[in-house]
Design a protein around this motif. Structure first.
Motif, PDB file in Angstrom:
ATOM      1  N   VAL A  65       0.858  -1.169  -0.083  1.00 42.65           N
ATOM      2  CA  VAL A  65       0.014   0.000   0.054  1.00 42.65           C
ATOM      3  C   VAL A  65       0.894   1.322   0.127  1.00 42.65           C
ATOM      4  O   VAL A  65       1.882   1.370   0.778  1.00 42.65           O
ATOM      5  N   LEU A  66       0.634   2.279  -0.760  1.00 39.63           N
ATOM      6  CA  LEU A  66       1.214   3.582  -0.850  1.00 39.63           C
ATOM      7  C   LEU A  66       0.374   4.507  -0.316  1.00 39.63           C
ATOM      8  O   LEU A  66      -0.787   4.819  -0.745  1.00 39.63           O
ATOM      9  N   ASP A  67       0.840   5.365   0.749  1.00 43.27           N
ATOM     10  CA  ASP A  67       0.366   6.616   1.172  1.00 43.27           C
ATOM     11  C   ASP A  67       1.119   7.779   0.693  1.00 43.27           C
ATOM     12  O   ASP A  67       2.146   8.069   1.242  1.00 43.27           O
ATOM     13  N   VAL A  68       0.630   8.361  -0.432  1.00 44.17           N
ATOM     14  CA  VAL A  68       1.119   9.396  -1.233  1.00 44.17           C
ATOM     15  C   VAL A  68       0.820  10.789  -0.703  1.00 44.17           C
ATOM     16  O   VAL A  68      -0.394  11.254  -0.852  1.00 44.17           O
ATOM     17  N   GLY A  69       1.684  11.563  -0.251  1.00 45.63           N
ATOM     18  CA  GLY A  69       1.626  12.717   0.266  1.00 45.63           C
ATOM     19  C   GLY A  69       1.113  12.211   1.797  1.00 45.63           C
ATOM     20  O   GLY A  69       0.254  12.951   2.469  1.00 45.63           O
ATOM     21  N   SER A  70       2.042  11.496   2.664  1.00 48.70           N
ATOM     22  CA  SER A  70       1.861  11.123   3.863  1.00 48.70           C
ATOM     23  C   SER A  70       1.907  11.667   5.093  1.00 48.70           C
ATOM     24  O   SER A  70       1.081  11.531   6.112  1.00 48.70           O
ATOM     25  N   GLY A  71       2.353  13.024   5.095  1.00 51.27           N
ATOM     26  CA  GLY A  71       2.677  13.756   6.193  1.00 51.27           C
ATOM     27  C   GLY A  71       3.246  13.187   7.245  1.00 51.27           C
ATOM     28  O   GLY A  71       3.999  12.428   7.105  1.00 51.27           O
ATOM     29  N   PRO A  72       2.600  13.313   8.681  1.00 48.65           N
ATOM     30  CA  PRO A  72       3.207  12.859   9.853  1.00 48.65           C
ATOM     31  C   PRO A  72       3.115  11.285  10.012  1.00 48.65           C
ATOM     32  O   PRO A  72       3.537  10.708  11.094  1.00 48.65           O
ATOM     33  N   GLY A  73       2.188  10.759   9.149  1.00 52.57           N
ATOM     34  CA  GLY A  73       1.961   9.319   9.170  1.00 52.57           C
ATOM     35  C   GLY A  73       1.127   8.622  10.103  1.00 52.57           C
ATOM     36  O   GLY A  73       0.784   7.693  10.176  1.00 52.57           O
ATOM     37  N   VAL A  74      -0.055   9.611  10.434  1.00 48.69           N
ATOM     38  CA  VAL A  74      -1.494   9.170  10.927  1.00 48.69           C
ATOM     39  C   VAL A  74      -2.012   8.214  10.011  1.00 48.69           C
ATOM     40  O   VAL A  74      -2.471   7.130  10.435  1.00 48.69           O
TER      41      VAL A  74
ATOM     42  N   ARG B   7       6.402   6.997  14.525  1.00 52.51           N
ATOM     43  CA  ARG B   7       4.735   6.529  15.039  1.00 52.51           C
ATOM     44  C   ARG B   7       4.410   5.513  14.777  1.00 52.51           C
ATOM     45  O   ARG B   7       3.955   4.501  15.610  1.00 52.51           O
ATOM     46  N   ALA B   8       5.167   4.707  13.858  1.00 51.62           N
ATOM     47  CA  ALA B   8       4.765   3.404  13.391  1.00 51.62           C
ATOM     48  C   ALA B   8       5.500   2.476  14.588  1.00 51.62           C
ATOM     49  O   ALA B   8       4.924   1.436  14.879  1.00 51.62           O
ATOM     50  N   GLU B   9       6.775   2.672  14.988  1.00 50.83           N
ATOM     51  CA  GLU B   9       7.462   2.015  15.852  1.00 50.83           C
ATOM     52  C   GLU B   9       6.697   2.018  17.230  1.00 50.83           C
ATOM     53  O   GLU B   9       6.424   1.023  17.985  1.00 50.83           O
ATOM     54  N   GLU B  10       6.007   3.100  17.807  1.00 51.81           N
ATOM     55  CA  GLU B  10       5.307   3.317  18.900  1.00 51.81           C
ATOM     56  C   GLU B  10       4.087   2.588  18.915  1.00 51.81           C
ATOM     57  O   GLU B  10       3.690   1.795  19.817  1.00 51.81           O
ATOM     58  N   GLN B  11       3.313   2.033  17.840  1.00 54.77           N
ATOM     59  CA  GLN B  11       2.156   1.641  17.641  1.00 54.77           C
ATOM     60  C   GLN B  11       2.647   0.069  17.220  1.00 54.77           C
ATOM     61  O   GLN B  11       1.772  -0.697  17.294  1.00 54.77           O
ATOM     62  N   GLY B  12       3.941  -0.539  17.468  1.00 54.38           N
ATOM     63  CA  GLY B  12       4.023  -1.727  17.346  1.00 54.38           C
ATOM     64  C   GLY B  12       4.192  -2.476  15.755  1.00 54.38           C
ATOM     65  O   GLY B  12       4.000  -3.561  15.228  1.00 54.38           O
ATOM     66  N   ILE B  13       4.079  -1.485  14.794  1.00 50.94           N
ATOM     67  CA  ILE B  13       3.857  -1.957  13.220  1.00 50.94           C
ATOM     68  C   ILE B  13       4.905  -1.348  12.351  1.00 50.94           C
ATOM     69  O   ILE B  13       4.968  -1.288  11.345  1.00 50.94           O
ATOM     70  N   GLY B  14       6.199  -1.045  13.134  1.00 55.97           N
ATOM     71  CA  GLY B  14       7.262  -0.410  12.453  1.00 55.97           C
ATOM     72  C   GLY B  14       7.825  -1.688  11.400  1.00 55.97           C
ATOM     73  O   GLY B  14       8.204  -1.020  10.329  1.00 55.97           O
ATOM     74  N   GLY B  15       7.769  -2.929  11.550  1.00 50.72           N
ATOM     75  CA  GLY B  15       8.245  -4.009  10.748  1.00 50.72           C
ATOM     76  C   GLY B  15       7.351  -3.904   9.458  1.00 50.72           C
ATOM     77  O   GLY B  15       7.843  -4.305   8.517  1.00 50.72           O
ATOM     78  N   ARG B  16       6.221  -3.313   9.254  1.00 52.08           N
ATOM     79  CA  ARG B  16       5.576  -3.211   8.061  1.00 52.08           C
ATOM     80  C   ARG B  16       5.310  -1.828   7.519  1.00 52.08           C
ATOM     81  O   ARG B  16       4.540  -1.720   6.484  1.00 52.08           O
TER      82      ARG B  16
END
Length: 291
Positions: free
Chosen positions: A52-61, A91-100
């Motif tokens: 999945v691509l989030d194009v123009g992702s900003g801060p990652g929310v 943010r991804a690491e804090e939510q436990g999804i950094g690996g994906r």
């Protein structure tokens, strides 16, 4: 992510503001992601989505939200700002999804070729920053795998957060601010490199990009009184941005009114007003590649 005046923006300083805005809009984003899943094959299951691509992702929310909605996928945040991408990683690491969750520094339209392929592409309030919007959609459609889905969040209704008469300044401030924003937006579009006048019929534009439109939906964003403190802070920051951006086109009375609204110590400022609310609507347009 924008090709317009990016060198003049301190993205690191804007992380908190952009994150707060995305979190205020998160209920709509969750509903939009649910709808996107339902548009995919296999009875709406997203098990077959690998990238999945989030194009123009900003801060990652939104990036992290997409990772939760597509649990079998690697989700890549695409933005031109290193500070925003760094925040997405955190943010991804804090939510436990950094690996994906991955990140890719890229700009539109120059770096479309670097995106790779994807099963789902999401882009929100980004295409309108590209001079040739149709060319941008053509490029995004070109990265989709067979059966892939492109979702473009553009348009809707401008936010309202104040009654017509707020007891200070002239009544109708909100309407004047919205009209000034529309004019400033048109000026921004006209000043973009390679700007092309375009009838913004997004389903028709997606069809011209070679995709099969699968529907447009408008999602309501509503925060009623009494407002949560974070929504109040978002409104205060938003109005500070209004003052910075539109101060030169507002008359003296309206400038003074907005300045009072953003004053954290003013009893009739947005941090304290009992009549402040937040109501907006965002439209998402979707289309797929034939399998």
């Amino acid at each position: 992510m924008s090709a317009h005046d990016v060198d003049d923006i301190d993205w690191g300083a804007m992380v908190a503001q952009l994150e707060l805005k995305a979190e205020v809009h998160e209920p709509y984003l969750r509903a939009a992601a649910d709808w996107m899943r339902a548009l995919l094959p296999a009875d709406g299951r997203a098990d077959g989505v690998g990238r999945v691509l989030d194009v123009g992702s900003g801060p990652g929310v939104i990036t992290c939200l997409l990772a939760r909605h597509f649990p079998s996928a690697r989700v890549v945040a695409v933005d031109q700002s290193e500070p925003l991408l760094a925040h997405t990683r955190s943010r991804a690491e804090e939510q436990g999804i950094g690996g994906r969750v991955g990140v890719l520094r890229a700009d539109l339209p120059e770096d479309l070729g670097a995106l790779g392929t994807a099963d789902v592409v999401w882009t929100s309030q980004t295409v309108h920053h590209v001079g040739d919007q149709q060319a941008a959609l053509d490029g995004l459609a070109g990265v989709l795998r067979p059966g892939g889905l492109l979702a473009v969040a553009e348009g809707g209704l401008p936010p309202r957060y104040l009654p017509r008469d707020i007891g200070i300044g002239r009544p109708g401030l909100q309407a004047r601010l919205n009209a000034a924003w529309e004019e400033r937006f048109s000026q921004m579009r006209a000043g973009l490199p390679g700007s092309v006048d375009q009838v913004e019929d997004w389903p028709a534009m997606l069809a011209r990009a070679g995709l099969v439109p699968t529907g447009s939906r408008t999602f309501l964003i509503e925060h009623t009184t009494p407002l949560d403190p974070r929504v109040r802070e978002f409104l205060r920051v938003h109005l500070e941005h209004v003052l910075d951006t539109l101060g030169d086109v507002l008359d003296a009375e309206d400038r003074a009114t907005v300045a009072r609204l953003v004053d954290p110590d003013a009893p009739d400022g947005v941090l304290w007003r009992p009549d402040a609310f937040y109501l907006s609507a965002s439209t998402v347009h979707t289309a797929r590649v034939c399998p």
